[in-house]
Design a protein around this motif. Structure first.
Motif, PDB file in Angstrom:
ATOM      1  N   ALA A 123      -4.762  -1.337  11.181  1.00  0.00           N
ATOM      2  CA  ALA A 123      -5.932  -2.150  11.501  1.00  0.00           C
ATOM      3  C   ALA A 123      -6.810  -2.346  10.269  1.00  0.00           C
ATOM      4  CB  ALA A 123      -6.734  -1.510  12.622  1.00  0.00           C
ATOM      5  N   HIS A 124      -6.940  -1.310   9.439  1.00  0.00           N
ATOM      6  CA  HIS A 124      -7.760  -1.423   8.237  1.00  0.00           C
ATOM      7  C   HIS A 124      -7.142  -2.424   7.256  1.00  0.00           C
ATOM      8  CE1 HIS A 124     -10.179   1.941   9.581  1.00  0.00           C
ATOM      9  NE2 HIS A 124      -9.094   2.699   9.688  1.00  0.00           N
ATOM     10  N   TYR A 125      -5.840  -2.350   7.112  1.00  0.00           N
ATOM     11  CA  TYR A 125      -5.152  -3.258   6.194  1.00  0.00           C
ATOM     12  C   TYR A 125      -5.235  -4.700   6.685  1.00  0.00           C
ATOM     13  CZ  TYR A 125      -1.648  -4.504   2.663  1.00  0.00           C
ATOM     14  OH  TYR A 125      -1.002  -5.037   1.566  1.00  0.00           O
ATOM     15  N   LEU A 126      -4.950  -4.891   7.965  1.00  0.00           N
ATOM     16  CA  LEU A 126      -4.976  -6.242   8.527  1.00  0.00           C
ATOM     17  C   LEU A 126      -6.382  -6.823   8.534  1.00  0.00           C
ATOM     18  CD1 LEU A 126      -2.461  -5.766  11.480  1.00  0.00           C
ATOM     19  CD2 LEU A 126      -2.047  -6.850   9.262  1.00  0.00           C
TER      20      LEU A 126
ATOM     21  N   ALA B 223      -4.500  -4.267  -5.087  1.00  0.00           N
ATOM     22  CA  ALA B 223      -5.880  -3.776  -5.081  1.00  0.00           C
ATOM     23  C   ALA B 223      -6.035  -2.532  -4.209  1.00  0.00           C
ATOM     24  CB  ALA B 223      -6.823  -4.874  -4.602  1.00  0.00           C
ATOM     25  N   LEU B 224      -5.309  -2.471  -3.085  1.00  0.00           N
ATOM     26  CA  LEU B 224      -5.401  -1.308  -2.212  1.00  0.00           C
ATOM     27  C   LEU B 224      -4.523  -0.160  -2.703  1.00  0.00           C
ATOM     28  CD1 LEU B 224      -5.420  -2.990   1.323  1.00  0.00           C
ATOM     29  CD2 LEU B 224      -7.349  -2.038   0.062  1.00  0.00           C
ATOM     30  N   ARG B 225      -3.454  -0.491  -3.404  1.00  0.00           N
ATOM     31  CA  ARG B 225      -2.512   0.543  -3.870  1.00  0.00           C
ATOM     32  C   ARG B 225      -3.103   1.372  -4.998  1.00  0.00           C
ATOM     33  NH1 ARG B 225      -0.063   4.054  -5.506  1.00  0.00           N
ATOM     34  NH2 ARG B 225       2.179   4.499  -5.453  1.00  0.00           N
ATOM     35  N   TRP B 226      -3.797   0.736  -5.931  1.00  0.00           N
ATOM     36  CA  TRP B 226      -4.390   1.449  -7.067  1.00  0.00           C
ATOM     37  C   TRP B 226      -5.907   1.426  -6.948  1.00  0.00           C
ATOM     38  CZ3 TRP B 226       0.149  -1.321  -7.737  1.00  0.00           C
ATOM     39  CH2 TRP B 226       1.231  -0.599  -8.249  1.00  0.00           C
ATOM     40  N   THR B 227      -6.514   2.575  -7.098  1.00  0.00           N
ATOM     41  CA  THR B 227      -7.961   2.689  -6.911  1.00  0.00           C
ATOM     42  C   THR B 227      -8.747   2.122  -8.089  1.00  0.00           C
ATOM     43  OG1 THR B 227      -7.923   4.938  -7.836  1.00  0.00           O
ATOM     44  CG2 THR B 227      -7.724   4.717  -5.438  1.00  0.00           C
ATOM     45  N   SER B 228      -8.075   1.867  -9.195  1.00  0.00           N
ATOM     46  CA  SER B 228      -8.755   1.358 -10.382  1.00  0.00           C
ATOM     47  C   SER B 228      -9.010  -0.141 -10.273  1.00  0.00           C
ATOM     48  CB  SER B 228      -7.923   1.649 -11.637  1.00  0.00           C
ATOM     49  OG  SER B 228      -8.455   0.988 -12.766  1.00  0.00           O
ATOM     50  N   PHE B 229     -10.264  -0.536 -10.408  1.00  0.00           N
ATOM     51  CA  PHE B 229     -10.637  -1.953 -10.416  1.00  0.00           C
ATOM     52  C   PHE B 229      -9.981  -2.657 -11.606  1.00  0.00           C
ATOM     53  CE2 PHE B 229     -13.458  -5.492 -11.477  1.00  0.00           C
ATOM     54  CZ  PHE B 229     -13.708  -6.055 -10.232  1.00  0.00           C
TER      55      PHE B 229
ATOM     56  N   TRP C  21       3.559  -1.456   4.664  1.00  0.00           N
ATOM     57  CA  TRP C  21       4.462  -0.303   4.688  1.00  0.00           C
ATOM     58  C   TRP C  21       4.015   0.757   3.696  1.00  0.00           C
ATOM     59  CZ3 TRP C  21       7.689   1.280   0.588  1.00  0.00           C
ATOM     60  CH2 TRP C  21       8.564   2.323   0.892  1.00  0.00           C
ATOM     61  N   ASP C  22       3.644   0.344   2.474  1.00  0.00           N
ATOM     62  CA  ASP C  22       3.179   1.276   1.456  1.00  0.00           C
ATOM     63  C   ASP C  22       1.858   1.930   1.871  1.00  0.00           C
ATOM     64  OD1 ASP C  22       3.312   2.434  -1.266  1.00  0.00           O
ATOM     65  OD2 ASP C  22       1.538   1.185  -1.623  1.00  0.00           O
ATOM     66  N   PHE C  23       0.970   1.138   2.475  1.00  0.00           N
ATOM     67  CA  PHE C  23      -0.338   1.638   2.898  1.00  0.00           C
ATOM     68  C   PHE C  23      -0.191   2.696   3.992  1.00  0.00           C
ATOM     69  CE2 PHE C  23      -4.176   1.289   5.578  1.00  0.00           C
ATOM     70  CZ  PHE C  23      -5.154   1.504   4.626  1.00  0.00           C
ATOM     71  N   LEU C  24       0.749   2.489   4.903  1.00  0.00           N
ATOM     72  CA  LEU C  24       0.926   3.411   6.029  1.00  0.00           C
ATOM     73  C   LEU C  24       1.489   4.758   5.598  1.00  0.00           C
ATOM     74  CD1 LEU C  24       2.347   0.994   8.761  1.00  0.00           C
ATOM     75  CD2 LEU C  24       0.029   1.902   8.571  1.00  0.00           C
ATOM     76  N   ARG C  25       2.225   4.800   4.508  1.00  0.00           N
ATOM     77  CA  ARG C  25       2.869   6.050   4.088  1.00  0.00           C
ATOM     78  C   ARG C  25       2.125   6.757   2.963  1.00  0.00           C
ATOM     79  NH1 ARG C  25       5.913   5.142  -0.612  1.00  0.00           N
ATOM     80  NH2 ARG C  25       7.311   6.885  -0.149  1.00  0.00           N
ATOM     81  N   ARG C  26       1.085   6.142   2.432  1.00  0.00           N
ATOM     82  CA  ARG C  26       0.412   6.698   1.256  1.00  0.00           C
ATOM     83  C   ARG C  26      -0.825   7.480   1.664  1.00  0.00           C
ATOM     84  NH1 ARG C  26      -3.379   5.005  -2.814  1.00  0.00           N
ATOM     85  NH2 ARG C  26      -2.793   5.888  -4.822  1.00  0.00           N
ATOM     86  N   GLU C  27      -1.079   8.558   0.899  1.00  0.00           N
ATOM     87  CA  GLU C  27      -2.288   9.359   1.087  1.00  0.00           C
ATOM     88  C   GLU C  27      -3.305   9.018  -0.002  1.00  0.00           C
ATOM     89  OE1 GLU C  27      -3.088  11.283   3.584  1.00  0.00           O
ATOM     90  OE2 GLU C  27      -1.149  10.896   4.538  1.00  0.00           O
TER      91      GLU C  27
END
Length: 256
Positions: free
Chosen positions: A108-111, A179-185, A248-254
């Motif tokens: 839901a957050h990603y969508l 942008a969501l995968r890496w925290t660095s702007f 898929w990457d977002f759901l499995r990543r911490e």
């Protein structure tokens, strides 16, 4: 499925509240406004020449010029910055731990962020389409080297705006993922800038230009518009694939 849809709507509402008064919302109007202003200013400062054969052809030439500048340069950078700003709302304050601990499906957050990003690109495209006739009106009353006149060809303008929006689907999906995968702007912005600069060369290739995500929108104006259908489908299909992989990457990543 109903639970995911309901949770996504709640996340969308939360994202909308967080965006109020931010730079991201202002950019929806600033970016297209700058493109139209620069295009009009360039024509106003020109010494003039032979007007085109008909006012309709002049309108079409003006519309293509403005939209090509948007599709080739501003749109990829706009998507880059907007996706980075959206992700930065959580990255900057280390909010992911809190959000992901809520009794809401992760997807839901990603969508929610995806819908907001698509909405901001659509809004900017609409603003561009509405400002172009205003730019034409300025030319008609100040300095009109193209010979713009008569009614605005709304069908011509609207079709190209819609196809550009569809063709941008792939870069929307890719940049949200990055942008969501890496925290660095810096990583998010540098990736978009590098890909856009590479597009200056790749976009000139008849072989690779119609398939490179960052040059798909500009291919709307290749030739006599014969690639419009292809780039629209490519952008939409590529966007769906990028969103699926990113989710898929977002759901499995911490997140830290």
């Amino acid at each position: 499925m109903n639970a995911i849809i309901h949770a996504s709507l709640r996340a969308l509402s939360a994202e909308s509240l967080k965006l109020k008064g931010t730079l991201a919302m202002r950019l929806c109007f600033i970016a297209p406004g700058m493109v139209v202003m620069l295009s009009v200013l360039q024509l106003l400062l020109s010494k003039g020449g032979q007007p085109l054969a008909t006012p309709l052809l002049a309108w079409e030439r003006f519309i293509q010029g403005v939209m090509l500048l948007w599709a080739f340069l501003m749109l990829p950078l706009y998507v880059t910055l907007q996706s980075a700003l959206l992700a930065g709302l959580e990255h900057g304050e280390r909010q992911w731990k809190h959000l992901l601990a809520l009794p809401v499906p992760r997807s839901a957050h990603y969508l929610g962020k995806l819908i907001v990003l698509i909405g901001m690109v659509a809004l900017a495209t609409l603003v561009l389409a509405l400002l172009i006739p205003l730019g034409g009106w300025v030319l008609m009353h100040v300095h009109n080297p193209l010979g713009v006149g008569g009614p605005v060809p709304w069908a011509f303008l609207g079709l190209r705006a819609l196809v550009i929006l569809a063709a941008s689907g792939c870069i929307i999906g890719l940049h949200l993922w990055i942008a969501l995968r890496w925290t660095s702007f810096t990583v998010a912005v540098a990736t978009g800038m590098t890909a856009t600069v590479a597009g200056f060369l790749i976009g000139q290739s008849a072989r690779f230009g119609p398939w490179y995500p960052w040059t798909l929108p500009m291919q709307v104006f290749a030739g006599q518009g014969e690639l419009m259908g292809q780039v629209a489908v490519t952008g939409l299909v590529g966007g769906v694939a990028a969103v699926a992989l990113g989710l898929w990457d977002f759901l499995r990543r911490e997140y830290p």
